[in-house]
Scaffold this motif. Sequence first.
Motif, short mmCIF file in Angstrom:
data_model
loop_
_atom_site.label_atom_id
_atom_site.label_comp_id
_atom_site.label_asym_id
_atom_site.label_seq_id
_atom_site.Cartn_x
_atom_site.Cartn_y
_atom_site.Cartn_z
N VAL A 279 0.64 -0.96 0.04
CA VAL A 279 0.21 0.34 0.26
C VAL A 279 1.00 1.07 -0.13
O VAL A 279 0.43 1.64 -1.09
N VAL A 280 1.88 1.09 0.56
CA VAL A 280 2.54 2.62 0.96
C VAL A 280 3.32 2.76 -0.11
O VAL A 280 3.84 3.84 -1.28
N TRP A 281 3.90 2.38 -0.99
CA TRP A 281 4.10 1.62 -2.28
C TRP A 281 3.82 2.45 -3.40
O TRP A 281 3.85 2.79 -3.90
N ALA A 282 2.48 1.60 -3.56
CA ALA A 282 1.54 2.38 -4.25
C ALA A 282 0.88 4.05 -4.35
O ALA A 282 1.12 4.44 -5.69
N LEU A 283 1.15 4.13 -2.77
CA LEU A 283 0.90 5.44 -2.72
C LEU A 283 2.13 6.69 -3.58
O LEU A 283 2.16 7.97 -3.95
N VAL A 284 3.73 6.09 -3.24
CA VAL A 284 4.61 6.34 -3.92
C VAL A 284 4.29 6.88 -5.42
O VAL A 284 4.58 8.10 -5.93
N GLY A 285 4.49 5.52 -5.93
CA GLY A 285 3.65 5.53 -7.11
C GLY A 285 2.75 6.49 -7.33
O GLY A 285 2.98 7.44 -8.02
N THR A 286 1.64 6.91 -7.20
CA THR A 286 0.97 7.10 -7.67
C THR A 286 1.10 8.62 -7.38
O THR A 286 1.01 9.35 -8.05
N VAL A 337 16.74 7.82 -3.30
CA VAL A 337 15.26 6.86 -3.84
C VAL A 337 14.97 6.13 -2.37
O VAL A 337 15.16 5.31 -2.48
N PRO A 338 13.23 6.84 -3.45
CA PRO A 338 12.30 5.19 -1.97
C PRO A 338 12.98 4.09 -2.65
O PRO A 338 12.21 3.13 -2.04
N HIS A 339 13.19 3.72 -3.50
CA HIS A 339 13.10 1.94 -4.33
C HIS A 339 14.64 1.20 -3.58
O HIS A 339 13.66 0.62 -2.68
N SER A 340 15.27 2.13 -2.43
CA SER A 340 15.85 1.28 -1.73
C SER A 340 15.00 0.81 -0.68
O SER A 340 15.88 -0.15 -0.29
N TYR A 341 14.20 1.50 -0.48
CA TYR A 341 13.55 1.64 1.29
C TYR A 341 13.15 -0.08 0.56
O TYR A 341 12.97 -0.13 1.80
N ALA A 342 11.78 0.69 -0.18
CA ALA A 342 11.32 -0.66 -0.03
C ALA A 342 11.66 -2.14 -0.60
O ALA A 342 11.55 -2.81 -0.37
N ASN A 355 9.48 -8.63 10.38
CA ASN A 355 7.30 -8.36 10.84
C ASN A 355 7.13 -7.12 10.59
O ASN A 355 8.09 -6.33 10.27
N LEU A 356 6.67 -6.74 11.16
CA LEU A 356 6.49 -5.38 10.89
C LEU A 356 7.66 -4.89 11.93
O LEU A 356 7.58 -3.89 11.55
N GLY A 357 7.55 -4.97 12.92
CA GLY A 357 8.45 -4.60 13.71
C GLY A 357 9.80 -4.53 13.01
O GLY A 357 10.61 -3.22 12.82
N SER A 358 10.20 -4.81 12.01
CA SER A 358 11.33 -4.79 11.32
C SER A 358 11.72 -4.51 10.10
O SER A 358 12.98 -3.69 9.65
N VAL A 359 10.62 -3.43 9.14
CA VAL A 359 10.29 -3.17 8.35
C VAL A 359 9.62 -2.02 8.72
O VAL A 359 9.30 -0.77 8.74
N VAL A 365 9.75 5.61 6.23
CA VAL A 365 10.22 6.77 5.11
C VAL A 365 9.80 7.04 3.72
O VAL A 365 9.78 8.30 3.48
N LEU A 366 9.05 5.78 3.67
CA LEU A 366 8.57 5.37 2.42
C LEU A 366 7.50 5.75 2.19
O LEU A 366 6.58 6.52 1.52
N ALA A 367 6.72 5.95 4.08
CA ALA A 367 5.24 6.94 3.61
C ALA A 367 5.76 8.82 3.97
O ALA A 367 5.11 9.71 3.62
N GLY A 368 7.39 9.33 3.92
CA GLY A 368 7.05 10.41 4.31
C GLY A 368 7.49 10.69 2.49
O GLY A 368 7.21 11.74 2.23
N PHE A 369 8.39 10.08 2.02
CA PHE A 369 8.29 10.41 0.94
C PHE A 369 7.03 9.88 -0.14
O PHE A 369 6.72 11.01 -1.10
#
Length: 391
Positions: A279-286, A337-342, A355-359, A365-369
Motif C-alpha cells: 500500500v505504501v509503495w502504491a502511494l509513492v508511485g501514485t 531514492v525510495p526504491h532502496s527502502y522498498a 515482521n512489521l516491527g522489523s520494517v 521513510v516510504l510514507a514520508g516520500f
Amino acid sequence: MTAFAVTRATVARALRDRAALFFMVLLPVAVIVVIGVTVGGFDRFRVGVVPDGRAGPVARELTRDLENAPGLRTRTYDSVADARTALRRTELDAVVVVPSGLDGQVRDGRPVAVPVLVEPSGGAGQSAVSSVSSLVAQHAARLQAARFATDEAGGTFDANLTRARGAEAASSPIGVTTVTVDGESSYLPLGYSYSTPTMLVLFVFINALAGGAAIVQTRRTGVYTRALAAPVSARTLVFGETAAYLLLALLQSVLIVGIGALVFGVDWGDPLAAALLVVVWALVGTGAGVLAGAVFRTPEQVHAVGPALGIGLGMLGGCTWPLALVPGWLRAVGGAVPHSYAVDAWTTLMSRDGNLGSVTGDLLVLAGFATALLVLASLALRRRLTAPGTG
C-alpha cells in the motif's frame, strides 16, 4: 460530478487501454520469469560432463548422479575438445570426464581416477571441484561396499551393488547445516523470490509515471476545463484522479503478488507487513505519477522521460542488482531514492524472516516520500487546473 465518478471514469479508461494492460500485467510477468530463471542458477556450479561412449551401468549411474546433483547445472558434451572450448569461454566452471572402461576397472578392483578440468584463473573452478569430488566420493563408497561384499561374502558384483544402493537409500544420512552467527542476509532469495519483489517495486513506479501521460492528455483535450465549468471543484478532480491512480497501482501490485505466490511459489513473508508495504509503495508511485501529469506539458514528454527516470531510479535503488554489491558511494546515492527502502523492506521480510516491527523504519521513510509526492502532486495539479488558459 463527484470524486468517485472521476475515479471510476479514469479507471475504466485505463482498463480499456490494451497497451496499458500490456505494460501493467504481461511485461512485468515476462521480466519476472526471465530474471527469475537467470538468477535461479547463481548458487549452482556449471559443470560439463563428457560420458564414456561405451559406458556400462556403473559409468551411466555416475553420469546420472552428476546430472541430478542439486548443486550442479550440468551439460553433456560429445567430446573433451568441445567441453574444453566451453570451459575456455567461461561457459563452464569445470568439466568432468567419465573415464573409458570405468566398469571394467571397478569390477577388477583397480583404482579409478575421474579427471576434472578447470581453468587456472576460474574463481569458481575449485569450488566446483569440491562439489564434484563429494559426489564422486559418495558414488565410490557405494562401489567399495559392493566390492567388499563380493570379496568377503561372495556373490556377483552387480547383485552386491544393488544391495549397497538399497542400504544407502534406507539409511538416514547425516547432514551438515551451516549457521552464520549474528549474521543477516543482504540479498533477496534467488530465483523468482528475487525477481518478483524487485519487479513489483520497479514496474509499479514506472507504470504510475507513465499514467501521468493520461492526465496530460485529459488537460490538453479540455476535459478538465469543461468539468470545472460545471459545479465541480478542482479539489474534487484532483482527489478523483489521485484515487484512480492509487487503485490502478494497487491492482497491479495485487496481480504481481498473487502471480508470484500462486505461480512461482514466492513467500512474501509476514502478511500484515507485506500488505502495508504494498500500500505504501502504491502511494509513492501514485504521487510520482500524478506529479508527472501536472508538471509535463505533453504526453510525449511523459513517455520519453518517465520510463527512463523510473528505470534509473530503480537501478539506483537496487531493483536490478543488490546494493550490497555496489561501491559505497553508489550505495549512498541509492539511499536517496525510495526504491532502496522498498527493496530493503522486502529483503527483511523474505530473507530475514522479518515482521512489521522489523520494517517499520523503512515504512516510515516510504510514507514520508509518499506524503511529499502526494502533496506536491495535489498542489501542482490543482494549480495547473485553475490557472487561466493552462487547463
